[in-house]
Enzyme design. Structure first.
Site, PDB file in Angstrom:
ATOM      1  N   HIS A 159       0.743  -4.049   6.154  1.00  0.00           N
ATOM      2  CA  HIS A 159      -0.486  -4.074   6.973  1.00  0.00           C
ATOM      3  C   HIS A 159      -1.772  -4.503   6.210  1.00  0.00           C
ATOM      4  CE1 HIS A 159      -0.528  -0.238   4.679  1.00  0.00           C
ATOM      5  NE2 HIS A 159      -1.669  -0.138   4.850  1.00  0.00           N
ATOM      6  N   CYS A 210       0.998  -1.323   0.000  1.00  0.00           N
ATOM      7  CA  CYS A 210       0.000  -0.121  -0.132  1.00  0.00           C
ATOM      8  C   CYS A 210       0.892   1.338   0.004  1.00  0.00           C
ATOM      9  CB  CYS A 210      -0.860  -0.084   1.240  1.00  0.00           C
ATOM     10  SG  CYS A 210      -1.938   1.384   1.455  1.00  0.00           S
ATOM     11  N   SER A 213       0.743   3.475   2.075  1.00  0.00           N
ATOM     12  CA  SER A 213       1.136   4.039   3.267  1.00  0.00           C
ATOM     13  C   SER A 213       2.251   3.284   3.554  1.00  0.00           C
ATOM     14  CB  SER A 213      -0.056   3.560   4.366  1.00  0.00           C
ATOM     15  OG  SER A 213      -1.403   4.240   3.784  1.00  0.00           O
ATOM     16  N   CYS A 219      -6.982  -3.298   3.696  1.00  0.00           N
ATOM     17  CA  CYS A 219      -6.953  -1.891   3.737  1.00  0.00           C
ATOM     18  C   CYS A 219      -7.578  -1.277   2.374  1.00  0.00           C
ATOM     19  CB  CYS A 219      -5.444  -1.495   3.880  1.00  0.00           C
ATOM     20  SG  CYS A 219      -5.012   0.108   3.617  1.00  0.00           S
ATOM     21  N   HIS A 259       4.895   5.330   1.969  1.00  0.00           N
ATOM     22  CA  HIS A 259       4.987   6.552   2.590  1.00  0.00           C
ATOM     23  C   HIS A 259       6.036   6.444   4.030  1.00  0.00           C
ATOM     24  CE1 HIS A 259       2.414   8.869   0.502  1.00  0.00           C
ATOM     25  NE2 HIS A 259       1.328   8.359   1.038  1.00  0.00           N
TER      26      HIS A 259
HETATM   27  N1  APR Z   1      -2.667  13.924  -9.811  1.00  0.00           N
HETATM   28  C1  APR Z   1      -3.332  12.846  -9.735  1.00  0.00           C
HETATM   29  N2  APR Z   1      -3.110  11.630  -9.715  1.00  0.00           N
HETATM   30  C2  APR Z   1      -2.076  11.446  -9.044  1.00  0.00           C
HETATM   31  C3  APR Z   1      -0.991  12.292  -8.581  1.00  0.00           C
HETATM   32  C4  APR Z   1      -1.411  13.846  -8.980  1.00  0.00           C
HETATM   33  N3  APR Z   1      -0.765  14.869  -9.012  1.00  0.00           N
HETATM   34  N4  APR Z   1       0.082  12.122  -8.096  1.00  0.00           N
HETATM   35  C5  APR Z   1      -0.172  10.586  -8.268  1.00  0.00           C
HETATM   36  N5  APR Z   1      -1.254  10.352  -8.509  1.00  0.00           N
HETATM   37  C6  APR Z   1      -1.715   8.929  -8.658  1.00  0.00           C
HETATM   38  C7  APR Z   1      -0.865   7.766  -9.069  1.00  0.00           C
HETATM   39  O1  APR Z   1      -0.524   7.722 -10.385  1.00  0.00           O
HETATM   40  C8  APR Z   1      -1.701   6.510  -8.563  1.00  0.00           C
HETATM   41  O2  APR Z   1      -2.357   6.004  -9.428  1.00  0.00           O
HETATM   42  O3  APR Z   1      -2.281   8.470  -7.526  1.00  0.00           O
HETATM   43  C9  APR Z   1      -2.215   7.051  -7.005  1.00  0.00           C
HETATM   44  C10 APR Z   1      -1.887   6.703  -5.972  1.00  0.00           C
HETATM   45  O4  APR Z   1      -2.205   5.148  -5.806  1.00  0.00           O
HETATM   46  P1  APR Z   1      -1.200   4.185  -4.881  1.00  0.00           P
HETATM   47  O5  APR Z   1      -0.006   4.680  -5.416  1.00  0.00           O
HETATM   48  O6  APR Z   1      -1.725   2.844  -5.559  1.00  0.00           O
HETATM   49  O7  APR Z   1      -1.375   4.579  -3.600  1.00  0.00           O
HETATM   50  P2  APR Z   1      -2.891   3.879  -2.622  1.00  0.00           P
HETATM   51  O8  APR Z   1      -2.243   2.602  -1.942  1.00  0.00           O
HETATM   52  O9  APR Z   1      -3.966   3.908  -3.347  1.00  0.00           O
HETATM   53  O10 APR Z   1      -2.841   5.133  -1.638  1.00  0.00           O
HETATM   54  C11 APR Z   1      -3.151   6.462  -2.051  1.00  0.00           C
HETATM   55  O11 APR Z   1      -4.254   7.011   0.049  1.00  0.00           O
HETATM   56  O12 APR Z   1      -4.311   5.526   2.174  1.00  0.00           O
HETATM   57  C12 APR Z   1      -3.723   6.597   1.567  1.00  0.00           C
HETATM   58  O13 APR Z   1      -1.373   6.363   2.415  1.00  0.00           O
HETATM   59  C13 APR Z   1      -2.148   6.193   1.160  1.00  0.00           C
HETATM   60  O14 APR Z   1      -1.775   8.605   0.603  1.00  0.00           O
HETATM   61  C14 APR Z   1      -1.869   7.270   0.130  1.00  0.00           C
HETATM   62  C15 APR Z   1      -3.232   7.288  -0.593  1.00  0.00           C
HETATM   63 ZN    ZN Z   2      -2.966   1.010   3.378  1.00  0.00          ZN
END
Ligand code: APR
Ligand code: ZN
Length: 362
Positions: A59, A38, A40, A162, A43
């Site tokens: 997690h 994930c 998170s 999650c 991060h």
């Molecule tokens: N504008 C639009 N989309 C974006 C941008 C942006 N500026 N920057 C990144 N993205 C997109 C990425 O291309 C990706 O598809 O955001 C998406 C994030 O998805 P994941 O990396 O799969 O992250 P995910 O596990 O879904 O978590 C997203 O939610 O729970 C929180 O900690 C987690 O902050 C994180 C967020």
């Molecule tokens: Zn998560």
């Protein structure tokens, strides 16, 4: 057991042999079968969010009960389970109020004192979000294990822990999206795709998906988006206005983690609309919002932790929706990694290559 240990941020995790202390009263040891990667986790690998190293990340997990401590009657060795992350003390104001995602146990609560459970010689290793899933086993309180039906794959169960819980919960529990709504979803990763499919499930009429990657927008369409915006070359706020006849969205979910995109989500709302912060912004990040306009437009901005879910209530209902064919969860699984490939799994997430990558064990 083998675990992937993070000793230094932004450095590769080290997959090595460690010792896991046995479960005590009220606890369950789980052999991990699948663990999602994930953002998170990423991060905490990448930035300072207060987690203390060394640390086993992960997690989002499902597995098989391997041993139980005294007094655990809920599950037995051999049972298939999904794990909830974090703490649910059952005694604080929030737990008693039915909002365990806000659980605030006192600093000396036994729940917090049970760590570290993983040791390398005389050095304790922390477990991320009280789970630490990038390992062969974990130990959690029995309150955090939810039965996984025989016919639901471990990978699907893991995602429920999650990505699905957070995305579905943001729509259903936090924002309570109404049928016929226009819903903006910014960020179409593992969590955002679940926001999209939950919005579709509750009858949103229009779902506008935003990402900077075309492969993610393809996924978004597959999960129910009716319109797509590529934010790498389109202006989100004006495109949303154009798509809604100048009106704006009823709901806007930010599922990325940037203050700027949270502001864009808010600015894309109609009067009285609701913006929901799902993404985990950097520590210390601040928003710039116009409070006069906020008053004049009756707009709402809200956060949601873990989709405002109560695992014992919400995991079974998400699993039932999957079994009924109403939540696409197998389709989220886009790549599988062995534990020794954990660093590549993080790279693939950061590169936007996957809807969800999972570490799988045999
Ligand atoms: N504008 C639009 N989309 C974006 C941008 C942006 N500026 N920057 C990144 N993205 C997109 C990425 O291309 C990706 O598809 O955001 C998406 C994030 O998805 P994941 O990396 O799969 O992250 P995910 O596990 O879904 O978590 C997203 O939610 O729970 C929180 O900690 C987690 O902050 C994180 C967020
Ligand atoms: Zn998560």
């Amino acid at each position: 057991m083998k675990a992937a240990v993070l000793y230094e941020r932004r450095a590769p995790m080290v997959v090595e042999e460690v010792e896991l202390k046995p479960p005590v009263a009220g606890e369950v040891r789980v052999r991990i079968m699948a663990a999602g990667v994930c953002h998170s986790d990423y991060h905490h690998w990448n930035s300072e969010y207060g987690s203390i190293l060394p640390l086993v990340l992960g997690h989002e997990v499902a597995g098989v009960v391997d041993a139980v401590g005294d007094g655990v009657a809920k599950v037995r060795p051999g049972d298939r389970v999904v794990l909830a992350f974090g703490h649910r003390c059952g005694e604080c104001f929030y737990c008693l109020k039915g909002e365990p995602y806000l659980c605030a146990p006192p600093a000396d609560a036994p729940l917090l004192k049970r760590f570290p459970r993983i040791w390398k010689g005389d050095r304790g290793i922390n477990s991320f979000l009280a789970v630490g899933a990038f390992a062969q086993y974990t130990i959690v309180p029995a309150t955090n294990v939810i039965p996984l039906p025989e016919d639901v794959p471990f990978e699907v169960g893991a995602l429920v822990g999650c990505a699905v819980a957070t995305g579905f919960g943001a729509v259903v529990n936090a924002a309570k999206v109404q049928p016929g709504s226009t819903v903006l979803v910014m960020g179409c990763g593992g969590v955002g795709l679940n926001v999209i499919q939950a919005a579709a499930l509750v009858g949103a009429a229009r779902i506008i998906a935003v990402d900077i990657r075309d492969n993610k927008l393809k996924y978004a369409e597959q999960f129910g988006a009716t319109h797509c915006i590529n934010a790498s070359h389109e202006d989100v706020v004006s495109r949303v206005r154009a798509l809604t006849g100048g009106f704006g969205a009823d709901y806007a979910f930010e599922v990325i983690s940037h203050p700027k995109t949270i502001e864009h989500a808010y600015e894309s709302l109609r009067k009285g609309g609701v913006a929901v912060v799902v993404g985990m912004a950097p520590v210390g990040a601040m928003l710039t919002l116009d409070p006069l306009a906020m008053m004049r437009t009756s707009r709402v901005i809200m956060g949601t932790a873990y989709g405002n879910i109560r695992p014992a209530v919400d995991f079974p209902r998400m699993l039932e929706l999957y079994r009924a064919g109403k939540l696409k969860l197998k389709e989220l699984v886009s790549r599988r990694f062995g534990l020794t490939e954990i660093n590549d799994a993080f790279r693939a997430l950061d590169a936007g290559e996957v809807a969800r990558g999972l570490v799988v064990f045999d």
